[in-house]
Scaffold this motif. Structure first.
Motif, PDB file in Angstrom:
ATOM      1  N   ARG A 141      -0.670   2.078 -11.666  1.00 35.09           N
ATOM      2  CA  ARG A 141       0.054   2.377 -10.426  1.00 35.09           C
ATOM      3  C   ARG A 141       1.533   2.667 -10.723  1.00 35.09           C
ATOM      4  NH1 ARG A 141       1.118  -1.303  -7.373  1.00 35.09           N
ATOM      5  NH2 ARG A 141       0.570  -3.172  -8.578  1.00 35.09           N
ATOM      6  N   GLY A 162       0.780  -1.221   0.000  1.00 38.05           N
ATOM      7  CA  GLY A 162       0.000   0.000   0.000  1.00 38.05           C
ATOM      8  C   GLY A 162       0.819   1.283   0.000  1.00 38.05           C
ATOM      9  N   LYS A 163       2.118   1.166   0.321  1.00 33.82           N
ATOM     10  CA  LYS A 163       2.983   2.340   0.314  1.00 33.82           C
ATOM     11  C   LYS A 163       3.462   2.657  -1.109  1.00 33.82           C
ATOM     12  CE  LYS A 163       3.404   2.763   4.895  1.00 33.82           C
ATOM     13  NZ  LYS A 163       2.970   3.944   5.672  1.00 33.82           N
ATOM     14  N   ASP A 164       3.864   3.897  -1.318  1.00 29.91           N
ATOM     15  CA  ASP A 164       4.450   4.293  -2.596  1.00 29.91           C
ATOM     16  C   ASP A 164       5.978   4.179  -2.514  1.00 29.91           C
ATOM     17  OD1 ASP A 164       2.196   7.138  -3.213  1.00 29.91           O
ATOM     18  OD2 ASP A 164       1.839   4.959  -3.126  1.00 29.91           O
ATOM     19  N   GLN A 182       1.887  -3.539  -4.238  1.00 34.54           N
ATOM     20  CA  GLN A 182       1.307  -4.854  -3.984  1.00 34.54           C
ATOM     21  C   GLN A 182       2.434  -5.873  -3.886  1.00 34.54           C
ATOM     22  OE1 GLN A 182      -2.168  -5.175  -3.695  1.00 34.54           O
ATOM     23  NE2 GLN A 182      -2.029  -2.947  -3.740  1.00 34.54           N
ATOM     24  N   GLN A 235       2.926   3.268  -7.105  1.00 30.63           N
ATOM     25  CA  GLN A 235       1.980   3.703  -6.076  1.00 30.63           C
ATOM     26  C   GLN A 235       1.226   2.495  -5.514  1.00 30.63           C
ATOM     27  OE1 GLN A 235      -0.154   6.535  -8.657  1.00 30.63           O
ATOM     28  NE2 GLN A 235       0.605   8.177  -7.343  1.00 30.63           N
ATOM     29  N   ARG A 236       0.866   2.619  -4.243  1.00 25.98           N
ATOM     30  CA  ARG A 236       0.045   1.587  -3.586  1.00 25.98           C
ATOM     31  C   ARG A 236       0.602   0.188  -3.887  1.00 25.98           C
ATOM     32  NH1 ARG A 236      -2.930   4.801  -6.497  1.00 25.98           N
ATOM     33  NH2 ARG A 236      -3.609   3.170  -7.947  1.00 25.98           N
TER      34      ARG A 236
END
Lengths: 116, 116
Positions: B64, B16-18, B83, B80-81
Motif C-alpha cells: 500500500r 481507506g482513503k489514499d 489503515q 493507499q487505503r
C-alpha cells in the motif's frame, strides 16, 4: 547488519548536574555513529558525529560522546545540564549496507527531562 | 528555503482513503530518505533514493506504500487505503552524496498523519 540500543527510555536530571545518555551499537563494518536531538514539535538536528577520526567527539551545546570500540558504545555526555537541553535524543549507527548504500539506523530514543 | 520542506504538516484522513505526502529536499542533495516515527518508537526506515532511483525500499511495510522522486528533487510518499496503524509522523531527510556515505542527514519537520 547494524543495530543500536539506547539503554534508557527516560533520563531525569537536575539543572546544573551531569548528563549521561547511553548507547550501544552493533555493526559488521567500521560504522559511523551520530547523536541527533529532537525538541518538541521540531525537526531532528545533528548533535555530533563520529566517522573514524578522533574517538572523543565534541558537538553543539556542550555535548560530547566517546567511541569505545571494545565496548561497542557511544555514550553522550554533558558536564552541566540546562533547561533547554530537555528533548528526545537519538543514537544512530550507519554502515555500508548490501548494495553499497548507507542506511542510518535509529535507536528508540531517550527522553531527557531537566528539573529546575 | 534553506532546509528540507515537508507538506502537509498535518493530515487527518478516514480509514481507506489514499494520502500523498510531499518532501522538498535541500537543493543539490542527491540522497533522500523517508522514515516513519510512531509514538514512543524510534525512526523506522522506509525508503532511500539516490537521484531518482530507489536502491533500497526494503522498509516499506506493505504494497500500500509507494514513493517516487522526480527531477532528482521532490519526492512523494503515497499510502493507499490507509489503515489506523499507518498513523505516525512521516519524516523526510536529505543528504549530499558525500555526507550520505557517512549517514549524516538533514531532516524536515515531518508530516503528522492521523487515520480515523
Amino acid at each position: 547488519a547494524q543495530s543500536v540500543t539506547q539503554l534508557d527510555s527516560h533520563v531525569s536530571v537536575s539543572e546544573g548536574t551531569p548528563v549521561l545518555l547511553r548507547c550501544n551499537y552493533s555493526s559488521s563494518y567500521s560504522p559511523s555513529l551520530f547523536w541527533y536531538v529532537q525538541h518538541p514539535n521540531k525537526g531532528l538536528q545533528l548533535l555530533l558525529k563520529y566517522t573514524s577520526a578522533a574517538t572523543l567527539v565534541k558537538g553543539i551545546n556542550g555535548f560530547e560522546a566517546e567511541f569505545k570500540k571494545s565496548e561497542t558504545s557511544f555514550h553522550l555526555t554533558k558536564p552541566s545540564a540546562h533547561m533547554s537541553d530537555a528533548a528526545e535524543y537519538f543514537c544512530v549507527v550507519s554502515d555500508r549496507a548490501s548494495g553499497g548504500s548507507y542506511i542510518p539506523t535509529f535507536g528508540r530514543g531517550t527522553s531527557l527531562i531537566v528539573h529546575p | 528555503g534553506a532546509g528540507v520542506s515537508q507538506s502537509p504538516s498535518n493530515k487527518v484522513t478516514e480509514k481507506g482513503k489514499d494520502v500523498e505526502l510531499r518532501c522538498d529536499p535541500i537543493s543539490g542533495h542527491t540522497a533522500l530518505y523517508w522514515y516513519r516515527q510512531s509514538l514512543g518508537q524510534g525512526l523506522e526506515f522506509l525508503i532511500y533514493f539516490q537521484g531518482n532511483s530507489a536502491p533500497d525500499k526494503s522498509g516499506l511495510p506493505s504494497d500500500r506504500f509507494s514513493a517516487e522522486r522526480t527531477g532528482g528533487s521532490v519526492s512523494t510518499l503515497t499510502i493507499q487505503r490507509t489503515q489506523q496503524e499507518d498513523s505516525a509522523v512521516y519524516l523526510c531527510a536529505s543528504s549530499t552524496g558525500l555526507a550520505a556515505n557517512t549517514g549524516e542527514l538533514f531532516f524536515g519537520e515531518g508530516s503528522r498523519l492521523t487515520v480515523l
